[in-house]
Design a protein around this motif. Structure first.
Motif, PDB file in Angstrom:
ATOM      1  N   ASN A  87       0.838  -1.195   0.000  1.00  0.00           N
ATOM      2  CA  ASN A  87       0.000   0.000   0.000  1.00  0.00           C
ATOM      3  C   ASN A  87       0.874   1.247   0.000  1.00  0.00           C
ATOM      4  O   ASN A  87       2.036   1.196   0.425  1.00  0.00           O
ATOM      5  CB  ASN A  87      -0.922   0.013   1.228  1.00  0.00           C
ATOM      6  CG  ASN A  87      -2.097  -0.933   1.076  1.00  0.00           C
ATOM      7  OD1 ASN A  87      -2.842  -0.856   0.100  1.00  0.00           O
ATOM      8  ND2 ASN A  87      -2.275  -1.831   2.043  1.00  0.00           N
ATOM      9  N   PRO A  88       0.344   2.386  -0.466  1.00  0.00           N
ATOM     10  CA  PRO A  88       1.137   3.622  -0.496  1.00  0.00           C
ATOM     11  C   PRO A  88       1.480   4.101   0.911  1.00  0.00           C
ATOM     12  O   PRO A  88       0.738   3.861   1.866  1.00  0.00           O
ATOM     13  CB  PRO A  88       0.223   4.620  -1.215  1.00  0.00           C
ATOM     14  CG  PRO A  88      -1.153   4.058  -1.082  1.00  0.00           C
ATOM     15  CD  PRO A  88      -0.994   2.577  -1.059  1.00  0.00           C
ATOM     16  N   ILE A  89       2.600   4.788   1.021  1.00  0.00           N
ATOM     17  CA  ILE A  89       3.076   5.280   2.304  1.00  0.00           C
ATOM     18  C   ILE A  89       2.347   6.570   2.662  1.00  0.00           C
ATOM     19  O   ILE A  89       2.270   7.502   1.853  1.00  0.00           O
ATOM     20  CB  ILE A  89       4.591   5.541   2.254  1.00  0.00           C
ATOM     21  CG1 ILE A  89       5.337   4.267   1.847  1.00  0.00           C
ATOM     22  CG2 ILE A  89       5.094   6.059   3.589  1.00  0.00           C
ATOM     23  CD1 ILE A  89       6.783   4.530   1.444  1.00  0.00           C
ATOM     24  N   ASP A  90       1.836   6.619   3.876  1.00  0.00           N
ATOM     25  CA  ASP A  90       1.193   7.835   4.377  1.00  0.00           C
ATOM     26  C   ASP A  90       2.258   8.696   5.050  1.00  0.00           C
ATOM     27  O   ASP A  90       2.812   8.315   6.082  1.00  0.00           O
ATOM     28  CB  ASP A  90       0.097   7.461   5.370  1.00  0.00           C
ATOM     29  CG  ASP A  90      -0.667   8.687   5.880  1.00  0.00           C
ATOM     30  OD1 ASP A  90      -0.279   9.823   5.538  1.00  0.00           O
ATOM     31  OD2 ASP A  90      -1.650   8.499   6.619  1.00  0.00           O
ATOM     32  N   ILE A  91       2.541   9.840   4.457  1.00  0.00           N
ATOM     33  CA  ILE A  91       3.514  10.760   5.033  1.00  0.00           C
ATOM     34  C   ILE A  91       2.835  12.075   5.410  1.00  0.00           C
ATOM     35  O   ILE A  91       2.772  12.439   6.574  1.00  0.00           O
ATOM     36  CB  ILE A  91       4.679  11.028   4.058  1.00  0.00           C
ATOM     37  CG1 ILE A  91       5.364   9.716   3.661  1.00  0.00           C
ATOM     38  CG2 ILE A  91       5.689  11.991   4.691  1.00  0.00           C
ATOM     39  CD1 ILE A  91       6.462   9.870   2.628  1.00  0.00           C
TER      40      ILE A  91
END
Length: 314
Positions: A87-91
């Motif tokens: 999954n995409p990284i939450d930054i």
């Protein structure tokens, strides 16, 4: 001399010996060829063998420690398929949520608690933070060993397996929602940089104070930096405190564990390793894990029989 069986100690059959030796060999070969073999892997395998083979008493201890061994192995094996490939990284989203919920007004703007502590820290707080964070695994393991050595094997198993279960729940969370820690935003901004090495963040100040690379040696082995949510640092000592109370430890011990727990929660934020949101979700993960085990799994006949069998063998 004429027996074809291999016996290393009393009460251990040749088949058991061969099975355990094969399992250790397979583990080391797998680490060397797939994950990457490091000295700590050899030490782990050697320590297990040193407990398992010499005597029935140490063998029972090695079997009792399996939940902690499995935790260490599964954590390390997250390197095989990093969560940011799932999954995409939450930054930015997590950072903005922290600002919205827990932002601190400073310099005409709003900053996160981590950013505030990055600007406002002192040697006393740095030292206390390092001391608290050094407790996050050794104290739970020591508490588990104390339960085991005192003969409280049922309580020990509940504690050890809940510790493992909460870790697995946390690992699932890492893959569902990969998230960058606060220090990443401070150092790199909002763009994901894969394979970023582990970082001591504010704990580097503790290493400087004591003149030893204590946290440097720990964070160099970080399996994945994009695994900040939930904070398992926040969960471990909470589990320990709850089981200290359930096992009727003294008020002093429970209070001491509660203080260490609160200190770790504070350090997680103070050092820049976790947002307040991460800590709160780590607390929730610990509570969910305990309730899932005690109120759901242990009410099934299969689990009860398994733990009765496990208890008899340790």
């Amino acid at each position: 001399m004429g027996s074809s069986k291999l016996h290393l100690c009393e009460g251990l059959s040749g088949r058991q010996t061969a099975t355990v030796l094969a399992a250790i060999a397979i583990y080391l070969v797998f680490q060397a060829t797939v994950v990457g073999l490091k000295p700590m892997h050899v030490v782990l395998a050697a320590a297990f063998a040193a407990l398992y083979f010499p005597h029935p008493a140490t063998r029972r201890l090695s079997i009792a420690l399996l939940p902690f061994v499995i935790f260490a192995v599964t954590y390390d094996w997250m390197r095989l398929y990093p969560n940011y490939q799932v999954n995409p990284i939450d930054i930015r989203g997590l950072h903005d949520a922290e600002l919205s919920l827990f932002g601190i007004s400073a310099g005409g703007g709003t900053i996160t608690p981590n950013e505030y502590f990055n600007l406002h820290h002192n040697a006393v707080a740095d030292f206390l933070a390092g001391c608290f964070y050094l407790c996050w695994v050794p104290v739970p393991v020591a508490f588990g060993l104390m339960l085991y050595l005192k003969g409280e094997k049922k309580m020990y198993l509940h504690f050890a397996v809940v510790f493992l279960l909460v870790n697995w729940l946390g690992f699932i969370g890492y893959y569902i929602h990969p998230a960058a820690p606060p220090w990443y935003v401070i150092n790199y901004g909002y763009e994901p940089i894969l394979n970023t090495p582990g970082n001591m963040a504010g704990l580097a100040r503790f290493d400087q104070l004591v003149g030893m690379p204590i946290f440097e040696s720990i964070y160099v082995n970080n399996a994945n930096i994009f695994a900040a949510l939930p904070s398992l640092h926040a969960a471990y000592m909470l589990i320990t405190t709850i089981y200290a109370a359930l096992s009727r430890r003294s008020i002093f011990v429970v209070a001491l564990f509660a203080c260490i727990t609160a200190g770790i929660w504070w350090t997680a934020v103070y050092s820049g390793h976790h947002y307040v949101i991460d800590v709160l979700l780590g607390i929730a993960t610990a509570i969910i894990g305990i309730l899932l085990f005690e109120k759901v799994l242990m009410r099934t006949a299969v689990c009860r029989r398994f733990f009765e069998y496990y208890e008899r063998n340790i």
